[in-house]
Motif scaffolding. Sequence first.
Motif, PDB file in Angstrom:
ATOM      1  N   TRP A  62      37.685  29.977  43.635  1.00 21.51           N
ATOM      2  CA  TRP A  62      38.403  31.128  43.206  1.00 21.51           C
ATOM      3  C   TRP A  62      37.689  31.655  41.715  1.00 21.51           C
ATOM      4  O   TRP A  62      38.026  33.088  41.913  1.00 21.51           O
ATOM      5  CB  TRP A  62      39.927  30.505  42.690  1.00 21.51           C
ATOM      6  N   ILE A  63      37.056  31.107  41.042  1.00 24.62           N
ATOM      7  CA  ILE A  63      36.441  31.613  39.841  1.00 24.62           C
ATOM      8  C   ILE A  63      35.221  32.454  40.336  1.00 24.62           C
ATOM      9  O   ILE A  63      34.983  33.671  39.936  1.00 24.62           O
ATOM     10  CB  ILE A  63      35.663  30.605  39.009  1.00 24.62           C
ATOM     11  N   PHE A  64      34.620  32.189  41.946  1.00 29.10           N
ATOM     12  CA  PHE A  64      33.902  32.977  42.419  1.00 29.10           C
ATOM     13  C   PHE A  64      34.346  34.165  42.781  1.00 29.10           C
ATOM     14  O   PHE A  64      33.553  35.329  42.479  1.00 29.10           O
ATOM     15  CB  PHE A  64      33.049  32.146  43.570  1.00 29.10           C
ATOM     16  N   PHE A  65      35.448  34.380  43.377  1.00 28.35           N
ATOM     17  CA  PHE A  65      36.120  35.362  43.697  1.00 28.35           C
ATOM     18  C   PHE A  65      36.580  36.424  42.531  1.00 28.35           C
ATOM     19  O   PHE A  65      36.328  37.368  42.535  1.00 28.35           O
ATOM     20  CB  PHE A  65      37.555  35.098  44.445  1.00 28.35           C
ATOM     21  N   PHE A  66      36.672  35.941  41.532  1.00 29.20           N
ATOM     22  CA  PHE A  66      37.114  36.499  40.156  1.00 29.20           C
ATOM     23  C   PHE A  66      35.835  37.302  39.744  1.00 29.20           C
ATOM     24  O   PHE A  66      35.534  38.530  39.385  1.00 29.20           O
ATOM     25  CB  PHE A  66      37.689  35.849  39.120  1.00 29.20           C
ATOM     26  N   GLU A  67      34.600  36.360  39.772  1.00 30.03           N
ATOM     27  CA  GLU A  67      33.433  36.996  39.292  1.00 30.03           C
ATOM     28  C   GLU A  67      32.841  37.827  40.121  1.00 30.03           C
ATOM     29  O   GLU A  67      32.159  38.935  39.615  1.00 30.03           O
ATOM     30  CB  GLU A  67      32.412  35.659  39.008  1.00 30.03           C
ATOM     31  N   GLU A  68      33.035  37.767  41.427  1.00 25.99           N
ATOM     32  CA  GLU A  68      32.439  38.646  42.318  1.00 25.99           C
ATOM     33  C   GLU A  68      33.029  40.098  42.301  1.00 25.99           C
ATOM     34  O   GLU A  68      32.600  41.305  42.251  1.00 25.99           O
ATOM     35  CB  GLU A  68      32.642  38.248  43.770  1.00 25.99           C
ATOM     36  N   THR A  69      34.598  40.021  41.878  1.00 30.35           N
ATOM     37  CA  THR A  69      35.170  41.212  41.850  1.00 30.35           C
ATOM     38  C   THR A  69      34.940  41.999  40.580  1.00 30.35           C
ATOM     39  O   THR A  69      34.459  43.182  40.473  1.00 30.35           O
ATOM     40  CB  THR A  69      36.864  40.785  41.609  1.00 30.35           C
ATOM     41  N   LYS A  70      34.499  41.041  39.297  1.00 31.04           N
ATOM     42  CA  LYS A  70      34.125  41.747  38.357  1.00 31.04           C
ATOM     43  C   LYS A  70      32.750  42.326  38.353  1.00 31.04           C
ATOM     44  O   LYS A  70      32.452  43.578  37.988  1.00 31.04           O
ATOM     45  CB  LYS A  70      33.926  40.745  37.190  1.00 31.04           C
ATOM     46  N   THR A  71      31.794  41.704  39.290  1.00 30.22           N
ATOM     47  CA  THR A  71      30.721  42.504  39.397  1.00 30.22           C
ATOM     48  C   THR A  71      30.685  43.698  40.137  1.00 30.22           C
ATOM     49  O   THR A  71      30.079  44.674  39.986  1.00 30.22           O
ATOM     50  CB  THR A  71      29.600  41.297  40.154  1.00 30.22           C
ATOM     51  N   LEU A  72      31.567  43.642  41.302  1.00 31.86           N
ATOM     52  CA  LEU A  72      31.681  44.912  42.129  1.00 31.86           C
ATOM     53  C   LEU A  72      32.386  45.867  41.431  1.00 31.86           C
ATOM     54  O   LEU A  72      31.663  47.076  41.217  1.00 31.86           O
ATOM     55  CB  LEU A  72      32.494  44.491  43.228  1.00 31.86           C
ATOM     56  N   LEU A  73      32.998  45.871  40.262  1.00 35.00           N
ATOM     57  CA  LEU A  73      33.535  46.838  39.506  1.00 35.00           C
ATOM     58  C   LEU A  73      32.602  47.227  38.502  1.00 35.00           C
ATOM     59  O   LEU A  73      32.482  48.458  38.354  1.00 35.00           O
ATOM     60  CB  LEU A  73      34.797  46.111  38.691  1.00 35.00           C
ATOM     61  N   GLU A  74      31.834  46.648  37.900  1.00 33.27           N
ATOM     62  CA  GLU A  74      30.780  46.716  36.994  1.00 33.27           C
ATOM     63  C   GLU A  74      29.834  47.529  37.800  1.00 33.27           C
ATOM     64  O   GLU A  74      28.934  48.142  36.917  1.00 33.27           O
ATOM     65  CB  GLU A  74      30.128  45.667  36.205  1.00 33.27           C
ATOM     66  N   MET A 117      51.730  28.689  43.471  1.00 34.91           N
ATOM     67  CA  MET A 117      51.972  28.003  42.196  1.00 34.91           C
ATOM     68  C   MET A 117      52.017  26.724  42.358  1.00 34.91           C
ATOM     69  O   MET A 117      51.811  25.918  41.511  1.00 34.91           O
ATOM     70  CB  MET A 117      53.088  28.595  41.532  1.00 34.91           C
ATOM     71  N   GLN A 118      51.930  26.114  43.653  1.00 32.19           N
ATOM     72  CA  GLN A 118      52.097  24.983  44.034  1.00 32.19           C
ATOM     73  C   GLN A 118      50.525  24.236  43.900  1.00 32.19           C
ATOM     74  O   GLN A 118      50.440  23.115  43.888  1.00 32.19           O
ATOM     75  CB  GLN A 118      52.672  24.569  45.339  1.00 32.19           C
ATOM     76  N   GLN A 119      49.905  25.195  44.080  1.00 30.71           N
ATOM     77  CA  GLN A 119      48.422  24.873  44.167  1.00 30.71           C
ATOM     78  C   GLN A 119      47.599  25.276  42.604  1.00 30.71           C
ATOM     79  O   GLN A 119      46.483  25.587  42.639  1.00 30.71           O
ATOM     80  CB  GLN A 119      47.665  25.710  45.101  1.00 30.71           C
ATOM     81  N   LEU A 120      48.287  25.107  41.842  1.00 30.82           N
ATOM     82  CA  LEU A 120      47.920  25.339  40.282  1.00 30.82           C
ATOM     83  C   LEU A 120      46.846  24.735  39.974  1.00 30.82           C
ATOM     84  O   LEU A 120      45.825  25.091  39.182  1.00 30.82           O
ATOM     85  CB  LEU A 120      49.163  24.948  39.396  1.00 30.82           C
ATOM     86  N   GLY A 121      46.444  23.419  40.506  1.00 34.75           N
ATOM     87  CA  GLY A 121      45.235  22.687  40.144  1.00 34.75           C
ATOM     88  C   GLY A 121      44.264  23.382  40.470  1.00 34.75           C
ATOM     89  O   GLY A 121      42.951  23.523  39.929  1.00 34.75           O
ATOM     90  N   GLN A 122      43.915  23.755  41.840  1.00 34.55           N
ATOM     91  CA  GLN A 122      42.660  24.538  42.157  1.00 34.55           C
ATOM     92  C   GLN A 122      42.583  25.950  41.654  1.00 34.55           C
ATOM     93  O   GLN A 122      41.745  26.517  41.639  1.00 34.55           O
ATOM     94  CB  GLN A 122      42.338  24.608  43.684  1.00 34.55           C
ATOM     95  N   LEU A 123      43.824  26.439  41.204  1.00 31.12           N
ATOM     96  CA  LEU A 123      43.807  27.988  40.541  1.00 31.12           C
ATOM     97  C   LEU A 123      43.545  27.821  39.180  1.00 31.12           C
ATOM     98  O   LEU A 123      43.827  29.090  38.378  1.00 31.12           O
ATOM     99  CB  LEU A 123      45.149  28.686  41.085  1.00 31.12           C
ATOM    100  N   LYS A 124      43.388  26.714  38.190  1.00 32.83           N
ATOM    101  CA  LYS A 124      43.397  26.699  36.958  1.00 32.83           C
ATOM    102  C   LYS A 124      42.361  27.546  36.409  1.00 32.83           C
ATOM    103  O   LYS A 124      42.425  28.336  35.511  1.00 32.83           O
ATOM    104  CB  LYS A 124      43.210  25.113  36.410  1.00 32.83           C
ATOM    105  N   GLY A 125      41.171  27.401  36.938  1.00 31.51           N
ATOM    106  CA  GLY A 125      39.944  28.265  36.615  1.00 31.51           C
ATOM    107  C   GLY A 125      40.101  29.703  36.739  1.00 31.51           C
ATOM    108  O   GLY A 125      39.846  30.554  35.937  1.00 31.51           O
ATOM    109  N   LEU A 126      40.928  30.113  37.838  1.00 35.58           N
ATOM    110  CA  LEU A 126      41.318  31.568  38.083  1.00 35.58           C
ATOM    111  C   LEU A 126      42.362  31.916  37.034  1.00 35.58           C
ATOM    112  O   LEU A 126      42.133  33.112  36.428  1.00 35.58           O
ATOM    113  CB  LEU A 126      41.807  31.876  39.577  1.00 35.58           C
ATOM    114  N   ARG A 127      43.220  31.511  36.820  1.00 35.30           N
ATOM    115  CA  ARG A 127      44.327  31.545  35.735  1.00 35.30           C
ATOM    116  C   ARG A 127      43.641  31.906  34.437  1.00 35.30           C
ATOM    117  O   ARG A 127      44.016  32.738  33.879  1.00 35.30           O
ATOM    118  CB  ARG A 127      45.233  30.473  35.793  1.00 35.30           C
ATOM    119  N   ARG A 128      42.957  30.855  34.236  1.00 36.19           N
ATOM    120  CA  ARG A 128      42.084  30.928  32.865  1.00 36.19           C
ATOM    121  C   ARG A 128      41.176  32.376  32.830  1.00 36.19           C
ATOM    122  O   ARG A 128      41.431  33.199  31.703  1.00 36.19           O
ATOM    123  CB  ARG A 128      41.106  29.990  32.401  1.00 36.19           C
TER     124      ARG A 128
END
Length: 219
Positions: A62-74, A117-128
């Motif tokens: 999930w962090i990879f999805f976030f970082e890849e999004t930022k890279t594409l935007l930049e 939200m039931q999967q908050l454990g694996q989404l913690k890094g994305l949330r941060r």
Amino acid sequence: MSAKRKPAKPTKKSLITAYMTQALEADRSPASVFKFCKENNIPEAEFYALFGSMESLQKEIWIFFFEETKTLLEQDEAYAGYGNRERMLSFYFTFFELLGLNRSYVLFALGQTAEPMQQLGQLKGLRRSIKLFARELIEDANAEKNSKITKHNPDIFSEGAWLQLAFLLRFWIQDDSPGFEKTDVAIEKSVNTIFDIFDNTPLERVLDFGKFLFKERFA
């Protein structure tokens, strides 16, 4: 006779790709790091040099999805000149476009429950990551304001951005419209709404967004 080339050491990206492929093909997560490494011919030591556990790899996706999004935007020269509202819109459009390319995995990872939200454990890094991104946006906006009265609370804004993403993720999971057109509408309306609330502008967009949600929920 040329010497045999040693296989390249795995990277976080290569392990993530291998995990996603294996999980989808087997329709279940690998039972252990040992079995995952054996299946992919990877020494366990090289796995643990990058991830502490299978769960940490799942979070990193999930962090990879976030970082890849930022890279594409930049990589978009126009992005640097956008205002905060346009940056948030661009982020969500790009993020969900990326999720669309990996929809089978996302549905698998979230258990097809439509309740992220039931999967908050694996989404913690994305949330941060989302909260930090939103905080940076609002702090940039506050830096341009002279009056404390007109400045906005970064904590409230960043938490609102996370809740907004959770709502949009749930909406996207349930969206069966062609090209996820309804999700695009939800992104635009929700981003405009949160910025209108913070900018104290008229509430027409808030009401419009409410009507949209009511129609989609009860139609």
